[in-house]
Design a protein around this motif. Structure first.
Motif, PDB file in Angstrom:
ATOM      1  N   ASP A 414       0.831  -1.207   0.000  1.00 53.91           N
ATOM      2  CA  ASP A 414       0.000   0.000   0.000  1.00 53.91           C
ATOM      3  C   ASP A 414       0.868   1.261   0.000  1.00 53.91           C
ATOM      4  O   ASP A 414       0.529   2.264  -0.625  1.00 53.91           O
ATOM      5  N   LYS A 415       1.984   1.207   0.707  1.00 53.19           N
ATOM      6  CA  LYS A 415       2.851   2.376   0.824  1.00 53.19           C
ATOM      7  C   LYS A 415       3.738   2.549  -0.407  1.00 53.19           C
ATOM      8  O   LYS A 415       4.102   3.677  -0.762  1.00 53.19           O
ATOM      9  N   THR A 416       4.127   1.453  -1.027  1.00 50.54           N
ATOM     10  CA  THR A 416       5.006   1.526  -2.195  1.00 50.54           C
ATOM     11  C   THR A 416       4.246   1.058  -3.436  1.00 50.54           C
ATOM     12  O   THR A 416       3.512   1.813  -4.048  1.00 50.54           O
ATOM     13  N   THR A 469      -4.032  -8.743  -7.831  1.00 47.64           N
ATOM     14  CA  THR A 469      -5.190  -9.166  -8.618  1.00 47.64           C
ATOM     15  C   THR A 469      -6.276  -8.106  -8.605  1.00 47.64           C
ATOM     16  O   THR A 469      -6.844  -7.750  -9.643  1.00 47.64           O
ATOM     17  N   ALA A 470      -6.591  -7.590  -7.422  1.00 51.94           N
ATOM     18  CA  ALA A 470      -7.641  -6.572  -7.305  1.00 51.94           C
ATOM     19  C   ALA A 470      -7.248  -5.282  -8.008  1.00 51.94           C
ATOM     20  O   ALA A 470      -8.075  -4.647  -8.671  1.00 51.94           O
ATOM     21  N   ARG A 471      -5.996  -4.880  -7.880  1.00 49.98           N
ATOM     22  CA  ARG A 471      -5.564  -3.629  -8.493  1.00 49.98           C
ATOM     23  C   ARG A 471      -5.411  -3.739 -10.008  1.00 49.98           C
ATOM     24  O   ARG A 471      -5.651  -2.774 -10.732  1.00 49.98           O
ATOM     25  N   SER A 472      -5.005  -4.890 -10.490  1.00 52.39           N
ATOM     26  CA  SER A 472      -4.782  -5.060 -11.925  1.00 52.39           C
ATOM     27  C   SER A 472      -6.065  -5.329 -12.693  1.00 52.39           C
ATOM     28  O   SER A 472      -6.239  -4.836 -13.808  1.00 52.39           O
ATOM     29  N   VAL A 532       2.374  -3.105 -14.748  1.00 54.80           N
ATOM     30  CA  VAL A 532       1.007  -2.587 -14.742  1.00 54.80           C
ATOM     31  C   VAL A 532       0.970  -1.268 -13.986  1.00 54.80           C
ATOM     32  O   VAL A 532       1.514  -1.156 -12.881  1.00 54.80           O
ATOM     33  N   LYS A 533       0.340  -0.260 -14.576  1.00 52.55           N
ATOM     34  CA  LYS A 533       0.257   1.063 -13.968  1.00 52.55           C
ATOM     35  C   LYS A 533      -1.179   1.372 -13.567  1.00 52.55           C
ATOM     36  O   LYS A 533      -2.128   0.841 -14.137  1.00 52.55           O
ATOM     37  N   ASN A 534      -1.322   2.266 -12.592  1.00 48.07           N
ATOM     38  CA  ASN A 534      -2.656   2.750 -12.237  1.00 48.07           C
ATOM     39  C   ASN A 534      -3.007   3.953 -13.103  1.00 48.07           C
ATOM     40  O   ASN A 534      -2.257   4.332 -14.007  1.00 48.07           O
ATOM     41  N   CYS A 535      -4.143   4.590 -12.820  1.00 48.99           N
ATOM     42  CA  CYS A 535      -4.608   5.683 -13.669  1.00 48.99           C
ATOM     43  C   CYS A 535      -3.738   6.920 -13.562  1.00 48.99           C
ATOM     44  O   CYS A 535      -3.842   7.832 -14.380  1.00 48.99           O
ATOM     45  N   GLN A 536      -2.859   6.938 -12.576  1.00 44.11           N
ATOM     46  CA  GLN A 536      -1.936   8.059 -12.412  1.00 44.11           C
ATOM     47  C   GLN A 536      -0.566   7.765 -13.007  1.00 44.11           C
ATOM     48  O   GLN A 536       0.369   8.545 -12.858  1.00 44.11           O
ATOM     49  N   GLY A 537      -0.424   6.626 -13.674  1.00 41.13           N
ATOM     50  CA  GLY A 537       0.829   6.260 -14.313  1.00 41.13           C
ATOM     51  C   GLY A 537       1.856   5.672 -13.381  1.00 41.13           C
ATOM     52  O   GLY A 537       3.024   5.510 -13.748  1.00 41.13           O
ATOM     53  N   LYS A 538       1.460   5.292 -12.162  1.00 39.80           N
ATOM     54  CA  LYS A 538       2.376   4.708 -11.197  1.00 39.80           C
ATOM     55  C   LYS A 538       2.171   3.203 -11.119  1.00 39.80           C
ATOM     56  O   LYS A 538       1.106   2.682 -11.442  1.00 39.80           O
ATOM     57  N   ASP A 539       3.215   2.484 -10.663  1.00 42.77           N
ATOM     58  CA  ASP A 539       3.090   1.043 -10.460  1.00 42.77           C
ATOM     59  C   ASP A 539       1.979   0.759  -9.459  1.00 42.77           C
ATOM     60  O   ASP A 539       1.837   1.464  -8.458  1.00 42.77           O
ATOM     61  N   ILE A 540       1.201  -0.293  -9.720  1.00 36.04           N
ATOM     62  CA  ILE A 540       0.082  -0.611  -8.831  1.00 36.04           C
ATOM     63  C   ILE A 540       0.596  -1.071  -7.476  1.00 36.04           C
ATOM     64  O   ILE A 540       1.680  -1.586  -7.354  1.00 36.04           O
TER      65      ILE A 540
END
Length: 540
Positions: A414-416, A469-472, A532-540
Motif C-alpha cells: 500500500d505504501k510503495t 489481482t484486485a488492483r490489476s 502494470v500502472k494505475n490511472c496516475q501512471g504509477k506502479d500498482i
C-alpha cells in the motif's frame, strides 16, 4: 452511518480471520509430518514411507486448493459469500475427520482425505472472505487482505501446540534412525494418539468455520457499485461507465422502467437523494461533469472519492458550464465504454493479459519455497535438535511470523507498490534460503530465527497476490480472477513434491536449499518484468 459501516466491516474481517485460522492449519502439516509418517510406517502401509514422500499430502492439498478456488468464485456468484464459505470450510473439516479412518488404511487414502479433500475445501472458501473484506474497505485493499490472510498464516500457531500436547505430552524424541532421518516407533508410546488428533482438529475447525461464515457478507452498497465504479477512475469516466452499463441493459428501452429500477437500487444500497438527482440527469442527458463533481463531493458521497481525485477532477473540469453542456448534449446517449478496462476485467479477459501470466509464473516459482519450508522445517531440525517440544514451538512462532508477514507485506505494498514489495520479498527469501544451512552449526537459536524469518517472508505472496489481482483486474470478478491465478499451485505443488522426493536423497539438504533459492531468484527476475500502472501512471 460511517461508524456503522466501519464496524460492520470490522465484523466481516473478524469472520474472515476466524475462517482463515481454520483453513490455515494446512501449515500444521510440517509439525504433523513426523507423527503421520511414523504412524503409517508402524500401523499402516507402506512400511518404508519417508518424510520426502509424505510431502505428497501437502502437495495434493495445494493442488486441490488451486483447482477449486476458481469454483469458489463461481459459487459465490450463484449462492452468495456466506454459503460458499461455509460449504468449502465444512468440506475441508470433513476431510480431516475422515482421516481418523483413512490413516489406519494406507498412505494413498490419507493423500485423498488429508490432502485433496482438505485443499479442495480450502480453495472454495479461501478467496471469499478476502473479497468481502476488501469491498467493505476498498481504500485499504493491501492492509485488509493482509489482516484476513494473517488468520491463514496464524492458524498453525494455535494448533501446532495443541497437536504436540495431545500426541506427545511427554516431549519424547524419535529414536529410530533410517538413512540419517529419525522416526517414532510403537515403543515410544506416542503414535497411539495420532488418529484421535484428527477428530479433535476436525471438530474445532467446524465450530470456528460455522461462526466465521455467518459474518462473511458483501456490503449493501455492492448493488450500486455494479453501476458505478468507485475505483481509481476520474469522475467523468465513472459517469460514462454508469451510462454504458445502462445502455447495455434493458433499462434503456423504458424511462419509467429505468426509474423504477433505480428506486429499487436506492432501497437496496441506501443511496442518497443527491445520487438520484444524478441518475435522473444522466438518463435524460442533462448532466454535466461539473454537476457530477458537485454531487460526488457532497458530504454523503465524498467517501467515493479521495481528496486527491476530487481536486484533480475539479481542475480537469474548469471549463464553462455552457461549453460542457453543449458538448454533452451533442453526444446524447452515445457513450463509449470507459478506457480504464483494467479495473473491471472479466475472467475471460484476464487470460488475454500478459500481466496475468507474469503474476501466475511468480506465484508458481514462489510456491517451491513455500512447499519446502512448510513441510520439512521440522524434519530438517530433527537432524541436529533432539527436542520435539522446541521444534513445535518453532512452528508455532513461525506461524505468528507467517500471520504478521501477510499484514506487513500488504501494508508495504500500500505504501510503495506491488512490484517493489514483491522484489524485496523474493530477494530476502533467496538470502535466507542460501544461509539456512548454517543453522546446523549455530544451533537452536539461529534455527529458530531463520525459520521464523522464512515464514515471515514467504507469507508475503499470499497478501501481495490478492492485492495485485484486485488492483490489476478490479474487484467485481476478484474471487474468480484470483482463482484463475491460484491455478499456478496446481502445477507448483506436484513439481515440488517430485523434486523433493526424487532429489533429496541425491543432493541432500544443502542441495535442496540452493535449488529452492534459485526458484526464488527466478521469481525476482520475473517480477522486474511486471509493468502494470494505475490511472496516475504509477506502479500498482
Amino acid at each position: 452511518m460511517e461508524l456503522s459501516r466501519r464496524f460492520r466491516g470490522c465484523l466481516v474481517i473478524f469472520g474472515g480471520v476466524l475462517v482463515h485460522l481454520s483453513l490455515g492449519t494446512v501449515y500444521t502439516f510440517g509439525n504433523m509430518t513426523p507423527y503421520v509418517t511414523s504412524y503409517i510406517r508402524e500401523y499402516s502401509s507402506p512400511a518404508d514411507l519417508t518424510y520426502a514422500t509424505s510431502i505428497w499430502i501437502f502437495a495434493m492439498s495445494g493442488m486441490g486448493q488451486g483447482l477449486s478456488m476458481f469454483l469458489g468464485g463461481l459459487l459465490c456468484q450463484k449462492i452468495g459469500p456466506r454459503l460458499t464459505t461455509l460449504l468449502g470450510s465444512l468440506f475441508m473439516s470433513l476431510g480431516v475427520l475422515l482421516t481418523y479412518f483413512t490413516i489406519k488404511l494406507s498412505f494413498a487414502v490419507v493423500v485423498i482425505t488429508y490432502g485433496l479433500m482438505f485443499g479442495f475445501g480450502v480453495g472454495i472458501a479461501y478467496a471469499i472472505p478476502i473479497a468481502c473484506a476488501m469491498r467493505w474497505m476498498p481504500e485499504k485493499k493491501g492492509l485488509v487482505s493482509g489482516f484476513v490472510v494473517a488468520g491463514f498464516g496464524g492458524g498453525s500457531f494455535i494448533f501446532d501446540q495443541i497437536q504436540t500436547a495431545f500426541i506427545n505430552p511427554e516431549n519424547k524424541s524419535p529414536q529410530h534412525e533410517v538413512d540419517g532421518v529419525k522416526y517414532f516407533t510403537k515403543k515410544d508410546g506416542v503414535l497411539d494418539n495420532v488418529p484421535y488428533m484428527f477428530l479433535v482438529m476436525g471438530g474445532c475447525y467446524a465450530a470456528m468455520q460455522l461462526i466465521g461464515s455467518m459474518l462473511v457478507v458483501f456490503p449493501p452498497s455492492e448493488v450500486f457499485n455494479k453501476w458505478l465504479n468507485v475505483s481509481c477512475v476520474s469522475t467523468q469516466q465513472r459517469i460514462k461507465k454508469l451510462l454504458w452499463n445502462l445502455r447495455q441493459s434493458n433499462l434503456v428501452y423504458s424511462y419509467t422502467y429505468r426509474c423504477s429500477q433505480f428506486f429499487f437500487m436506492v432501497s437496496e444500497a441506501f443511496i442518497s437523494m443527491e445520487l438520484f438527482s444524478l441518475f435522473f440527469q444522466t438518463v435524460t442527458c442533462t448532466y454535466s461533469p461539473v454537476n457530477v463533481l458537485n454531487v460526488a463531493k457532497s458530504s454523503e458521497n465524498k467517501a467515493l472519492l479521495s481528496d486527491e481525485e476530487c481536486n484533480s477532477d475539479e481542475e480537469r473540469y474548469t471549463e464553462s458550464q455552457e461549453g460542457v453542456s453543449k458538448d454533452v448534449e451533442a453526444k446524447s446517449l452515445s457513450v463509449e465504454r470507459p478506457k480504464d478496462e483494467s479495473m473491471t476485467l472479466r475472467p475471460t479477459q484476464i487470460l488475454k493479459e500478459k500481466s496475468f501470466y507474469i503474476l501466475w509464473t511468480i506465484f508458481l516459482l514462489n510456491g517451491q519455497g513455500i512447499i519446502f519450508i512448510s513441510t520439512l522445517y521440522k524434519a530438517y531440525g530433527q537432524t541436529f535438535i533432539n527436542d520435539d517440544v522446541f521444534l513445535a514451538l518453532v512452528g508455532a512462532f513461525a506461524a505468528v511470523f507467517n500471520a504478521a508477514g501477510r499484514i506487513m507485506w500488504g501494508h508495504f505494498a500500500d505504501k510503495t507498490s506491488f512490484k517493489v514489495a514483491m522484489m524485496c520479498n523474493c530477494a530476502v527469501f533467496t538470502m535466507l534460503m542460501l544461509t539456512i544451512g548454517l543453522t546446523s552449526v549455530a544451533g537452536k537459536a539461529m534455527f529458530f530465527i531463520w525459520v521464523c524469518l522464512l515464514f515471515l517472508t514467504f507469507s508475503g505472496s499470499f497478501s501481495l497476490m490478492p492485492t495485485a489481482t484486485a488492483r490489476s483486474f478490479g474487484q467485481t470478478h476478484y474471487a474468480v480472477n484470483y482463482g484463475l491465478l491460484f491455478t499456478s499451485q496446481v502445477i507448483t505443488n506436484p513439481i515440488g513434491a517430485i523434486l523433493t522426493s526424487q532429489l533429496k536423497a541425491v543432493i541432500g539438504w544443502y542441495g535442496m536449499f540452493f535449488m529452492v533459492s534459485a526458484f526464488s531468484f527466478a521469481s525476482l527476475l520475473m517480477t522486474m518484468t511486471f509493468n502494470v500502472k494505475n490511472c496516475q501512471g504509477k506502479d500498482i
